[in-house]
Design a protein around this motif. Structure first.
Motif, PDB file in Angstrom:
ATOM      1  N   ALA A   2       0.836  -1.200   0.000  1.00 57.05           N
ATOM      2  CA  ALA A   2       0.000   0.000   0.000  1.00 57.05           C
ATOM      3  C   ALA A   2       0.873   1.253   0.000  1.00 57.05           C
ATOM      4  N   THR A   3       0.380   2.281  -0.704  1.00 54.44           N
ATOM      5  CA  THR A   3       1.040   3.579  -0.727  1.00 54.44           C
ATOM      6  C   THR A   3       0.030   4.622  -0.285  1.00 54.44           C
ATOM      7  N   GLN A   4       0.446   5.490   0.613  1.00 52.89           N
ATOM      8  CA  GLN A   4      -0.449   6.514   1.136  1.00 52.89           C
ATOM      9  C   GLN A   4      -0.056   7.883   0.603  1.00 52.89           C
ATOM     10  N   TYR A   5      -1.071   8.695   0.358  1.00 55.22           N
ATOM     11  CA  TYR A   5      -0.905  10.053  -0.149  1.00 55.22           C
ATOM     12  C   TYR A   5      -1.750  10.981   0.705  1.00 55.22           C
ATOM     13  N   ASP A   6      -1.396  12.242   0.730  1.00 56.27           N
ATOM     14  CA  ASP A   6      -2.219  13.212   1.456  1.00 56.27           C
ATOM     15  C   ASP A   6      -3.155  13.961   0.522  1.00 56.27           C
ATOM     16  N   ARG A   7      -3.139  13.582  -0.766  1.00 54.83           N
ATOM     17  CA  ARG A   7      -4.035  14.223  -1.733  1.00 54.83           C
ATOM     18  C   ARG A   7      -4.237  13.299  -2.931  1.00 54.83           C
ATOM     19  N   ILE A   8      -5.175  13.664  -3.773  1.00 53.50           N
ATOM     20  CA  ILE A   8      -5.453  12.909  -4.994  1.00 53.50           C
ATOM     21  C   ILE A   8      -4.472  13.404  -6.060  1.00 53.50           C
ATOM     22  N   GLU A   9      -3.406  12.667  -6.247  1.00 56.18           N
ATOM     23  CA  GLU A   9      -2.383  13.030  -7.235  1.00 56.18           C
ATOM     24  C   GLU A   9      -2.986  12.935  -8.650  1.00 56.18           C
ATOM     25  N   PRO A  10      -2.481  13.687  -9.614  1.00 56.07           N
ATOM     26  CA  PRO A  10      -3.017  13.640 -10.983  1.00 56.07           C
ATOM     27  C   PRO A  10      -3.137  12.229 -11.582  1.00 56.07           C
ATOM     28  N   PRO A  11      -2.159  11.335 -11.421  1.00 54.95           N
ATOM     29  CA  PRO A  11      -2.363   9.976 -11.965  1.00 54.95           C
ATOM     30  C   PRO A  11      -3.540   9.244 -11.309  1.00 54.95           C
ATOM     31  N   LEU A  12      -3.792   9.532 -10.035  1.00 52.37           N
ATOM     32  CA  LEU A  12      -4.930   8.904  -9.347  1.00 52.37           C
ATOM     33  C   LEU A  12      -6.246   9.485  -9.847  1.00 52.37           C
ATOM     34  N   ALA A  13      -6.279  10.772 -10.123  1.00 53.97           N
ATOM     35  CA  ALA A  13      -7.487  11.380 -10.708  1.00 53.97           C
ATOM     36  C   ALA A  13      -7.769  10.768 -12.079  1.00 53.97           C
ATOM     37  N   ARG A  14      -6.723  10.507 -12.847  1.00 50.73           N
ATOM     38  CA  ARG A  14      -6.920   9.868 -14.164  1.00 50.73           C
ATOM     39  C   ARG A  14      -7.411   8.425 -13.993  1.00 50.73           C
ATOM     40  N   PHE A  15      -6.908   7.729 -12.979  1.00 48.81           N
ATOM     41  CA  PHE A  15      -7.388   6.382 -12.674  1.00 48.81           C
ATOM     42  C   PHE A  15      -8.878   6.412 -12.362  1.00 48.81           C
ATOM     43  N   ILE A  16      -9.289   7.363 -11.525  1.00 51.73           N
ATOM     44  CA  ILE A  16     -10.702   7.504 -11.167  1.00 51.73           C
ATOM     45  C   ILE A  16     -11.548   7.695 -12.429  1.00 51.73           C
ATOM     46  N   ALA A  17     -11.085   8.533 -13.328  1.00 50.51           N
ATOM     47  CA  ALA A  17     -11.842   8.841 -14.546  1.00 50.51           C
ATOM     48  C   ALA A  17     -12.000   7.620 -15.454  1.00 50.51           C
ATOM     49  N   ARG A  18     -11.097   6.666 -15.376  1.00 52.43           N
ATOM     50  CA  ARG A  18     -11.163   5.481 -16.242  1.00 52.43           C
ATOM     51  C   ARG A  18     -12.078   4.384 -15.705  1.00 52.43           C
ATOM     52  N   PRO A  37     -22.632   0.108  -4.228  1.00 51.94           N
ATOM     53  CA  PRO A  37     -21.990   0.325  -5.527  1.00 51.94           C
ATOM     54  C   PRO A  37     -22.627   1.527  -6.218  1.00 51.94           C
ATOM     55  N   ARG A  38     -21.814   2.247  -6.987  1.00 53.90           N
ATOM     56  CA  ARG A  38     -22.317   3.431  -7.691  1.00 53.90           C
ATOM     57  C   ARG A  38     -21.613   3.571  -9.026  1.00 53.90           C
ATOM     58  N   SER A  39     -22.282   4.194  -9.967  1.00 51.83           N
ATOM     59  CA  SER A  39     -21.704   4.428 -11.292  1.00 51.83           C
ATOM     60  C   SER A  39     -20.792   5.645 -11.258  1.00 51.83           C
ATOM     61  N   THR A  40     -19.640   5.534 -11.880  1.00 52.80           N
ATOM     62  CA  THR A  40     -18.728   6.673 -11.926  1.00 52.80           C
ATOM     63  C   THR A  40     -19.212   7.762 -12.875  1.00 52.80           C
ATOM     64  N   ASP A  41     -20.288   7.528 -13.616  1.00 53.53           N
ATOM     65  CA  ASP A  41     -20.878   8.605 -14.425  1.00 53.53           C
ATOM     66  C   ASP A  41     -21.205   9.809 -13.547  1.00 53.53           C
ATOM     67  N   ALA A  42     -21.513   9.549 -12.284  1.00 53.56           N
ATOM     68  CA  ALA A  42     -21.940  10.607 -11.363  1.00 53.56           C
ATOM     69  C   ALA A  42     -20.807  11.129 -10.485  1.00 53.56           C
ATOM     70  N   LEU A  43     -19.593  10.571 -10.604  1.00 52.84           N
ATOM     71  CA  LEU A  43     -18.470  10.928  -9.733  1.00 52.84           C
ATOM     72  C   LEU A  43     -17.619  12.025 -10.357  1.00 52.84           C
ATOM     73  N   ARG A  44     -17.257  13.018  -9.556  1.00 48.26           N
ATOM     74  CA  ARG A  44     -16.418  14.125 -10.024  1.00 48.26           C
ATOM     75  C   ARG A  44     -15.275  14.355  -9.042  1.00 48.26           C
ATOM     76  N   VAL A  45     -14.070  14.541  -9.563  1.00 43.05           N
ATOM     77  CA  VAL A  45     -12.946  14.980  -8.750  1.00 43.05           C
ATOM     78  C   VAL A  45     -12.996  16.501  -8.758  1.00 43.05           C
ATOM     79  N   LEU A  46     -13.150  17.097  -7.589  1.00 39.85           N
ATOM     80  CA  LEU A  46     -13.305  18.546  -7.478  1.00 39.85           C
ATOM     81  C   LEU A  46     -11.962  19.257  -7.349  1.00 39.85           C
ATOM     82  N   ASP A  47     -11.066  18.676  -6.571  1.00 36.60           N
ATOM     83  CA  ASP A  47      -9.728  19.239  -6.403  1.00 36.60           C
ATOM     84  C   ASP A  47      -8.841  18.152  -5.812  1.00 36.60           C
ATOM     85  N   ASP A  48      -7.703  18.524  -5.246  1.00 38.07           N
ATOM     86  CA  ASP A  48      -6.737  17.551  -4.738  1.00 38.07           C
ATOM     87  C   ASP A  48      -7.231  16.704  -3.575  1.00 38.07           C
TER      88      ASP A  48
END
Length: 183
Positions: A2-18, A37-48
């Motif tokens: 496991a790797t921990q971050y204090d924010r949503i790094e850009p590669p992780l935001a791209r992962f979310i979008a896929r 469970p939920r569809s990512t059609d409704a999910l938005r990354v707002l900021d970090d």
């Protein structure tokens, strides 16, 4: 692994979008744990550190009750296609209920002011910990598409029928906790 971050790094935001699906988990100290469970059609990354999702009317509203009472939420996404990975967003969340100024502001800013008929709230999570893990044991699946059953159900109920349904079915949780959802 496991790797921990204090924010949503850009590669992780791209992962979310896929991804095509995500899961939310909430609970209070004395309640049942709710996992949905939920569809990512409704999910938005707002900021970090913030994400939100548009939540549709359903058979219950455990998430709202748990957020009102406790506020903790975990969102999990996992790769069912491509390179394996699991991403968890741990934090505190709040419900922005349909018909409130906060809901209207977030809807305008993140969803072009458009919501399906059955929308009842937008849930906004502020992550205090972002964690990835390997996902090596997550099976591979192919995404066929979104179901339209809930949309057709909401259209059959109509706007007034949905308000009545939420008043009857979404006012309290399975454990009798108030959801805070406006009547």
């Amino acid at each position: 692994m496991a790797t921990q971050y204090d924010r949503i790094e850009p590669p992780l935001a791209r992962f979310i979008a896929r991804q095509n699906i995500f899961f939310t988990a909430t609970a209070t100290g004395d309640s049942r744990i709710n996992l949905s469970p939920r569809s990512t059609d409704a999910l938005r990354v707002l900021d970090d550190n913030r994400v939100c999702y548009l939540d549709l009317t359903g058979s219950g509203s455990e998430t709202s009750a748990h957020l009102l009472a406790d506020g903790r939420m975990t969102i999990m996404l996992c790769s069912f296609q491509g390179p394996p990975m699991i991403l968890r967003l741990y934090g505190r969340a709040r419900s922005l209920f349909h018909g409130t100024p906060e809901y209207a502001e977030r809807l305008a800013a993140s969803y072009d002011g458009e919501a399906p008929l059955g929308a009842r709230q937008i849930v906004e999570l502020t992550a205090d910990l972002v964690q990835t893990s390997c996902g090596y044991a997550v099976p591979l699946f192919s995404h066929e598409g979104e179901r339209d059953v809930l949309t057709r159900w909401a259209m059959g109920k109509g706007a007034e029928g949905l308000v009545a349904y939420r008043a009857e079915k979404n006012a309290v949780s399975l454990d009798g906790l108030p959801t805070g959802m406006p009547a």
